[in-house]
Design a protein around this motif. Structure first.
Motif, PDB file in Angstrom:
ATOM      1  N   LEU A   1       4.106 -21.323 -23.040  1.00 50.05           N
ATOM      2  CA  LEU A   1       3.663 -22.471 -23.832  1.00 50.05           C
ATOM      3  C   LEU A   1       3.563 -23.663 -22.902  1.00 50.05           C
ATOM      4  O   LEU A   1       4.561 -24.104 -22.339  1.00 50.05           O
ATOM      5  CB  LEU A   1       4.646 -22.747 -24.973  1.00 50.05           C
ATOM      6  CG  LEU A   1       4.379 -23.988 -25.811  1.00 50.05           C
ATOM      7  CD1 LEU A   1       3.016 -23.896 -26.504  1.00 50.05           C
ATOM      8  CD2 LEU A   1       5.491 -24.197 -26.823  1.00 50.05           C
ATOM      9  N   ASP A   2       2.363 -24.165 -22.704  1.00 49.00           N
ATOM     10  CA  ASP A   2       2.093 -25.298 -21.819  1.00 49.00           C
ATOM     11  C   ASP A   2       2.013 -26.557 -22.674  1.00 49.00           C
ATOM     12  O   ASP A   2       1.140 -26.667 -23.536  1.00 49.00           O
ATOM     13  CB  ASP A   2       0.775 -25.064 -21.076  1.00 49.00           C
ATOM     14  CG  ASP A   2       0.551 -26.023 -19.930  1.00 49.00           C
ATOM     15  OD1 ASP A   2       0.948 -27.204 -20.036  1.00 49.00           O
ATOM     16  OD2 ASP A   2      -0.047 -25.607 -18.920  1.00 49.00           O
ATOM     17  N   VAL A   3       2.923 -27.514 -22.443  1.00 50.64           N
ATOM     18  CA  VAL A   3       2.978 -28.722 -23.272  1.00 50.64           C
ATOM     19  C   VAL A   3       2.404 -29.948 -22.563  1.00 50.64           C
ATOM     20  O   VAL A   3       2.625 -31.075 -22.988  1.00 50.64           O
ATOM     21  CB  VAL A   3       4.419 -28.991 -23.779  1.00 50.64           C
ATOM     22  CG1 VAL A   3       4.891 -27.867 -24.690  1.00 50.64           C
ATOM     23  CG2 VAL A   3       5.402 -29.199 -22.631  1.00 50.64           C
TER      24      VAL A   3
ATOM     25  N   ILE B   1      -1.167 -21.604 -16.082  1.00 52.34           N
ATOM     26  CA  ILE B   1      -0.715 -20.235 -15.907  1.00 52.34           C
ATOM     27  C   ILE B   1      -1.618 -19.358 -16.768  1.00 52.34           C
ATOM     28  O   ILE B   1      -1.841 -19.663 -17.945  1.00 52.34           O
ATOM     29  CB  ILE B   1       0.766 -20.088 -16.316  1.00 52.34           C
ATOM     30  CG1 ILE B   1       1.648 -20.930 -15.379  1.00 52.34           C
ATOM     31  CG2 ILE B   1       1.190 -18.616 -16.289  1.00 52.34           C
ATOM     32  CD1 ILE B   1       3.108 -20.989 -15.773  1.00 52.34           C
ATOM     33  N   PRO B   2      -2.156 -18.288 -16.200  1.00 55.37           N
ATOM     34  CA  PRO B   2      -3.074 -17.439 -16.968  1.00 55.37           C
ATOM     35  C   PRO B   2      -2.467 -16.992 -18.299  1.00 55.37           C
ATOM     36  O   PRO B   2      -1.333 -16.537 -18.363  1.00 55.37           O
ATOM     37  CB  PRO B   2      -3.298 -16.237 -16.047  1.00 55.37           C
ATOM     38  CG  PRO B   2      -3.071 -16.780 -14.668  1.00 55.37           C
ATOM     39  CD  PRO B   2      -1.970 -17.800 -14.829  1.00 55.37           C
ATOM     40  N   GLY B   3      -3.241 -17.162 -19.363  1.00 53.56           N
ATOM     41  CA  GLY B   3      -2.826 -16.743 -20.686  1.00 53.56           C
ATOM     42  C   GLY B   3      -1.943 -17.724 -21.440  1.00 53.56           C
ATOM     43  O   GLY B   3      -1.554 -17.462 -22.576  1.00 53.56           O
ATOM     44  N   ALA B   4      -1.618 -18.861 -20.828  1.00 51.41           N
ATOM     45  CA  ALA B   4      -0.732 -19.831 -21.475  1.00 51.41           C
ATOM     46  C   ALA B   4      -1.361 -20.403 -22.740  1.00 51.41           C
ATOM     47  O   ALA B   4      -2.560 -20.639 -22.803  1.00 51.41           O
ATOM     48  CB  ALA B   4      -0.387 -20.959 -20.511  1.00 51.41           C
ATOM     49  N   ILE B   5      -0.515 -20.633 -23.730  1.00 49.05           N
ATOM     50  CA  ILE B   5      -0.905 -21.310 -24.967  1.00 49.05           C
ATOM     51  C   ILE B   5      -0.746 -22.803 -24.707  1.00 49.05           C
ATOM     52  O   ILE B   5       0.292 -23.244 -24.219  1.00 49.05           O
ATOM     53  CB  ILE B   5       0.031 -20.888 -26.124  1.00 49.05           C
ATOM     54  CG1 ILE B   5      -0.023 -19.384 -26.347  1.00 49.05           C
ATOM     55  CG2 ILE B   5      -0.289 -21.664 -27.401  1.00 49.05           C
ATOM     56  CD1 ILE B   5       1.168 -18.862 -27.146  1.00 49.05           C
ATOM     57  N   HIS B   6      -1.768 -23.586 -25.032  1.00 41.93           N
ATOM     58  CA  HIS B   6      -1.690 -25.030 -24.779  1.00 41.93           C
ATOM     59  C   HIS B   6      -1.489 -25.793 -26.085  1.00 41.93           C
ATOM     60  O   HIS B   6      -2.332 -25.759 -26.981  1.00 41.93           O
ATOM     61  CB  HIS B   6      -2.967 -25.523 -24.086  1.00 41.93           C
ATOM     62  CG  HIS B   6      -2.986 -26.995 -23.903  1.00 41.93           C
ATOM     63  ND1 HIS B   6      -4.012 -27.785 -24.340  1.00 41.93           N
ATOM     64  CD2 HIS B   6      -2.080 -27.830 -23.351  1.00 41.93           C
ATOM     65  CE1 HIS B   6      -3.744 -29.050 -24.061  1.00 41.93           C
ATOM     66  NE2 HIS B   6      -2.575 -29.102 -23.465  1.00 41.93           N
ATOM     67  N   ILE B   7      -0.342 -26.452 -26.181  1.00 41.46           N
ATOM     68  CA  ILE B   7      -0.072 -27.394 -27.277  1.00 41.46           C
ATOM     69  C   ILE B   7       0.627 -28.596 -26.637  1.00 41.46           C
ATOM     70  O   ILE B   7       1.760 -28.486 -26.183  1.00 41.46           O
ATOM     71  CB  ILE B   7       0.842 -26.796 -28.375  1.00 41.46           C
ATOM     72  CG1 ILE B   7       0.230 -25.528 -28.979  1.00 41.46           C
ATOM     73  CG2 ILE B   7       1.098 -27.849 -29.466  1.00 41.46           C
ATOM     74  CD1 ILE B   7       1.114 -24.837 -30.011  1.00 41.46           C
TER      75      ILE B   7
ATOM     76  N   VAL C   1       8.436 -22.285 -21.692  1.00 42.04           N
ATOM     77  CA  VAL C   1       7.741 -23.561 -21.848  1.00 42.04           C
ATOM     78  C   VAL C   1       7.594 -24.239 -20.493  1.00 42.04           C
ATOM     79  O   VAL C   1       8.529 -24.294 -19.697  1.00 42.04           O
ATOM     80  CB  VAL C   1       8.499 -24.477 -22.837  1.00 42.04           C
ATOM     81  CG1 VAL C   1       7.692 -25.728 -23.132  1.00 42.04           C
ATOM     82  CG2 VAL C   1       8.803 -23.730 -24.136  1.00 42.04           C
ATOM     83  N   VAL C   2       6.389 -24.760 -20.246  1.00 45.14           N
ATOM     84  CA  VAL C   2       6.081 -25.371 -18.964  1.00 45.14           C
ATOM     85  C   VAL C   2       5.366 -26.710 -19.169  1.00 45.14           C
ATOM     86  O   VAL C   2       4.649 -26.899 -20.142  1.00 45.14           O
ATOM     87  CB  VAL C   2       5.209 -24.411 -18.096  1.00 45.14           C
ATOM     88  CG1 VAL C   2       3.877 -24.134 -18.746  1.00 45.14           C
ATOM     89  CG2 VAL C   2       5.026 -24.940 -16.691  1.00 45.14           C
ATOM     90  N   CYS C   3       5.603 -27.626 -18.230  1.00 48.35           N
ATOM     91  CA  CYS C   3       4.878 -28.895 -18.180  1.00 48.35           C
ATOM     92  C   CYS C   3       4.600 -29.189 -16.704  1.00 48.35           C
ATOM     93  O   CYS C   3       4.572 -28.280 -15.880  1.00 48.35           O
ATOM     94  CB  CYS C   3       5.662 -30.012 -18.861  1.00 48.35           C
ATOM     95  SG  CYS C   3       7.183 -30.474 -18.002  1.00 48.35           S
TER      96      CYS C   3
ATOM     97  N   ARG D   1       9.161 -32.717 -19.829  1.00 51.20           N
ATOM     98  CA  ARG D   1       8.575 -32.554 -21.165  1.00 51.20           C
ATOM     99  C   ARG D   1       8.864 -31.165 -21.720  1.00 51.20           C
ATOM    100  O   ARG D   1       9.127 -31.007 -22.911  1.00 51.20           O
ATOM    101  CB  ARG D   1       7.058 -32.781 -21.128  1.00 51.20           C
ATOM    102  CG  ARG D   1       6.676 -34.243 -21.025  1.00 51.20           C
ATOM    103  CD  ARG D   1       5.188 -34.401 -20.905  1.00 51.20           C
ATOM    104  NE  ARG D   1       4.797 -34.022 -19.540  1.00 51.20           N
ATOM    105  CZ  ARG D   1       3.556 -34.013 -19.087  1.00 51.20           C
ATOM    106  NH1 ARG D   1       2.543 -34.290 -19.896  1.00 51.20           N
ATOM    107  NH2 ARG D   1       3.300 -33.700 -17.837  1.00 51.20           N
ATOM    108  N   SER D   2       8.822 -30.155 -20.854  1.00 55.54           N
ATOM    109  CA  SER D   2       9.104 -28.804 -21.342  1.00 55.54           C
ATOM    110  C   SER D   2      10.558 -28.700 -21.799  1.00 55.54           C
ATOM    111  O   SER D   2      10.862 -28.004 -22.771  1.00 55.54           O
ATOM    112  CB  SER D   2       8.774 -27.748 -20.290  1.00 55.54           C
ATOM    113  OG  SER D   2       9.472 -27.978 -19.090  1.00 55.54           O
ATOM    114  N   GLY D   3      11.462 -29.416 -21.153  1.00 51.47           N
ATOM    115  CA  GLY D   3      12.856 -29.447 -21.593  1.00 51.47           C
ATOM    116  C   GLY D   3      12.985 -30.048 -22.983  1.00 51.47           C
ATOM    117  O   GLY D   3      13.717 -29.531 -23.832  1.00 51.47           O
TER     118      GLY D   3
END
Length: 97
Positions: free
Chosen positions: A21-23, A34-40, A60-62, A67-69
């Motif tokens: 999950l890319d925030v 990241i390939p296939g990441a969901i973006h919200i 979760v990544v930022c 932000r991911s934290g």
């Protein structure tokens, strides 16, 4: 809060599909993700929780991990299973999409 390193995330992606999950904001994601990441974006996450599943685990990544934290804390408080990727995309060296 549980955390994973980018190396651990990349190794997991090679073994099995995991949910990322890319925030970050749209302009940041446009520079690579990241390939296939969901973006919200983080600012919309609370309003789009219905797009996520409580029976799945999300990494979760930022950009750098802050932000991911916050996203992981929000997700956990709502009953979701989430793990923060340490260092965010600044530490990611995997293949870009």
């Amino acid at each position: 809060m549980r955390e994973r390193t980018p190396i651990e995330v990349e190794a997991l992606l090679k073994k099995n599909p995991i949910l990322i999950l890319d925030v970050r904001e749209a302009e940041e994601v446009a520079q690579g993700k990241i390939p296939g990441a969901i973006h919200i974006p983080l600012g919309l996450l609370e309003y789009r929780l219905n797009e996520l599943h409580k029976d799945k685990e999300y990494t979760v990544v930022c950009r750098s991990g802050g932000r991911s934290g916050r996203a992981v804390q929000l997700l956990e408080s709502r009953g979701y299973n989430a793990v923060n990727m340490n260092g965010g995309m600044m530490a990611w060296e995997g293949p870009a999409e």
